[in-house]
Motif scaffolding. Sequence first.
Motif, short mmCIF file in Angstrom:
data_model
loop_
_atom_site.label_atom_id
_atom_site.label_comp_id
_atom_site.label_asym_id
_atom_site.label_seq_id
_atom_site.Cartn_x
_atom_site.Cartn_y
_atom_site.Cartn_z
N PHE A 67 0.82 -1.21 0.00
CA PHE A 67 0.00 0.00 0.00
C PHE A 67 0.86 1.26 0.00
O PHE A 67 0.61 2.20 -0.75
CB PHE A 67 -0.92 0.00 1.23
CG PHE A 67 -1.77 1.24 1.32
CD1 PHE A 67 -2.93 1.34 0.58
CD2 PHE A 67 -1.40 2.30 2.14
CE1 PHE A 67 -3.71 2.47 0.65
CE2 PHE A 67 -2.16 3.43 2.20
CZ PHE A 67 -3.32 3.53 1.47
N SER A 68 1.89 1.29 0.84
CA SER A 68 2.68 2.53 0.89
C SER A 68 3.44 2.76 -0.40
O SER A 68 3.65 3.90 -0.81
CB SER A 68 3.61 2.57 2.11
OG SER A 68 4.23 1.36 2.31
N ARG A 71 0.89 4.23 -2.75
CA ARG A 71 0.59 5.61 -2.38
C ARG A 71 1.68 6.55 -2.91
O ARG A 71 1.41 7.62 -3.41
CB ARG A 71 0.51 5.69 -0.86
CG ARG A 71 0.29 7.07 -0.36
CD ARG A 71 -1.10 7.27 0.19
NE ARG A 71 -1.06 7.17 1.63
CZ ARG A 71 -2.13 7.24 2.39
NH1 ARG A 71 -3.31 7.39 1.84
NH2 ARG A 71 -2.03 7.16 3.68
N LEU A 72 2.92 6.07 -2.79
CA LEU A 72 4.06 6.87 -3.23
C LEU A 72 4.02 7.07 -4.74
O LEU A 72 4.19 8.19 -5.24
CB LEU A 72 5.34 6.14 -2.84
CG LEU A 72 6.57 6.97 -2.56
CD1 LEU A 72 6.27 7.96 -1.47
CD2 LEU A 72 7.70 6.06 -2.11
N ALA A 75 1.02 9.31 -5.70
CA ALA A 75 1.23 10.72 -5.32
C ALA A 75 2.17 11.40 -6.31
O ALA A 75 2.05 12.59 -6.58
CB ALA A 75 1.81 10.80 -3.91
#
Lengths: 420, 327
Positions: A67-68, A71-72, A75
């Motif tokens: 997930f992270s 997200r990165l 973004a």
Amino acid sequence: MTMLLRTLTFCAALGAAELAAAAELSLAANTTGKNVNFMREQLDLFEKRTGHKVSLVTMPPSSSEQFSQYRLWLAAGNKDVDVYQTDVIWAPQLADQFIDLTDAAKDVVGDHFQSIIRSQTVNGKLVALPIFTDAPALYYRKDLLEKYGKTPPKTWSELAATAMEIQEKERAAGQTDLWGFVFQANAYEGLTCNALEWIKSSGGGQIVEPDGTISVNNERAAAAIEGAKAWIGTIAPQGVLAYQEEEARGVWQTGNAVFMRNWPYAYALGNGEDSAVKGRFDVMPLPTASAGEEPSSTLGGWNLAVSKYSDDQEAAIELVKFLASREVQKQRAVQLSQLPTIAALYDDPDVAAAQPFMPNWKPIFESAVPRPSAATKVKYNEVSSKFWSAVHNTLSGNGTAAENLELLEIELTELKGDSW
Amino acid sequence: MTDLTVADPATALASRRHINSDLRAQRVRSAWVFLAPTLLVLALVAGWPLVRTIYFSLTNASLTNLAGAEFIGFDNYLTWITLKSGRTIYRGLLADPAWWNAVWNTLKFTLISVSVETVLGLVVALVLNAHFPGRGLVRAAILIPWAIPTIVSAKMWAWMLNDQFGILNDILLGLGLIGQKVAWTANPDTAMVAVLIVDVWKTTPFMALLILAGLQMVPGDIYEAAKIDGIHPVKVFWRLTLPLIRPALMVAVIFRMLDALRIFDLIYVLTPNNAQTKTMSVLARENLFDFDKFAYGAAASTMLFLIIAGITVLYMWFGRVNFEGER
């Protein structure tokens, strides 16, 4: 001569048109077990049919890490990845970064379970299409239970007693590495799933209720977590505190556990040629706190979403619809024992023949308990992290369940503020 | 003509001075020209991200909406509200127990790992400095842990430390040192120990290498003189070797310390999310990317930078290190 020239021009034009239509896509997907090979085979099929090229970007097995990374990338407006494989809980958090699939999928959404389609719909926008659903089961060793004349446990305390007895007797008989029960208690999203099941099946609510009320600080929830704590070091190795799905499966599949809590993917792998428990186990719904109650399995499952930064959205939608199709889901069920999201497949004779447990699974995940991601919206990850920390602290002997849940309630209230 | 040159020595001196200062200015100018690319690159790759991080820490930025960040002053660091009951509630990074836990973990990790690595590195360097057959081979071999990427060695160690299948438990059980299998990375009491073991294994070669470089600068005739004077080897070590390699040792320690203070990869792989080993970097990443708290994570990163800068300045002050190698 003119004829030949005309044909040549026509052929060249055709070639150019095909070249323009062929897109190069990237799909980010997780890689637990046999997923990678299966995905690659399906992608090859897709490439052959459409002429598009698809490359697979493999992601770490831990969904929190995945997930992270997403997200990165999102973004940063990353154009390199067109299609993302997303967990059932991510839709509210990533909705802004994916395109609306409502129109593109309107001919197929009717085939899928509506509860799953609803979980992927945020403010009327269909964020992702489901490719399989998930609800964990209790795996048990048929041979060992039969040997000691035990029936598969209906309640958690029955499970603990059976596990203890078999573990002691088997160890005395020389199986020194045998453990009664393995599950996932590493401090990560999986612990949230495990603990939610203990709490929900004890009538302790679901951490944050659908209306946004924080319900986790109650006696039943505390008792459920204390119950789980008693397993560690007795029927479960202390190492479960660092186990995720694959570590638990490692102990199980080498024949070193009587019971295991895991997702359906472990069924096909457990019956693989290299498995020490092949043909010696079965699955059943998770136990409850007292007999007769509804079992509670955490609703899992994976979906495909198209990035709004993708340059080839048309082709990407085509890929998503292909991988979510009945044909691929059927193959997925047969080969990987992953639960289809298309209702009709549960009555399919081929699926039932390959995965005898699957038809019985329909009611289990239909009543599965969702994690509070819809209620807590973008703050879900933090809620989940605070929850799993409170549970992990309790399990590792850092404060009692009652103390940690009281503290958790304060933290969640502060995090919530006026509203989620 | 002769008159002119001899007549006014003062003018000649002045004009020579003039030429000198011209030359000087020219040299300074070309120095700046030659330095400019380096400075530019440094500003781009180090300065700009740092400034951005500090800026974001003063806003309410979220990862999904970086452009819409609003300036909110120091609220991410510390803010307070007074309730109607008169009770004041503090919020922000500096009032966050999780942050102070991470700071404490990091300092503990740094102090223990750097001390152990320095002592072991010194021992290894002294051994490698001695003449023995096969020294070249041993020197190369000892560097292997340092040459393996941290992610790879952390994963490798994670399996070696695994409670059920790990070789470490197997060996210790075989030797009768432990009664039952230890869950190294799961147990709150041993998680930090596990991380320290792996870090010491990995970075001792680095310390050894830097100290060895220092040792090789020490001229051999000093030792010969000491030997002729009949000085005990232990005394030689304390009075000769140690003071002479001190500058190299100080530099090695500072490198390791800076590295240890921002430890991330090893812990992220070995014991992620474990409160006993969560360091400042791990906490900052968690807030930046996992949670919807980009600005808060930026504040944590800024504090991490300030703490590292502060400790380095203090260390250099007390150690009176200067990089020319003199005291």
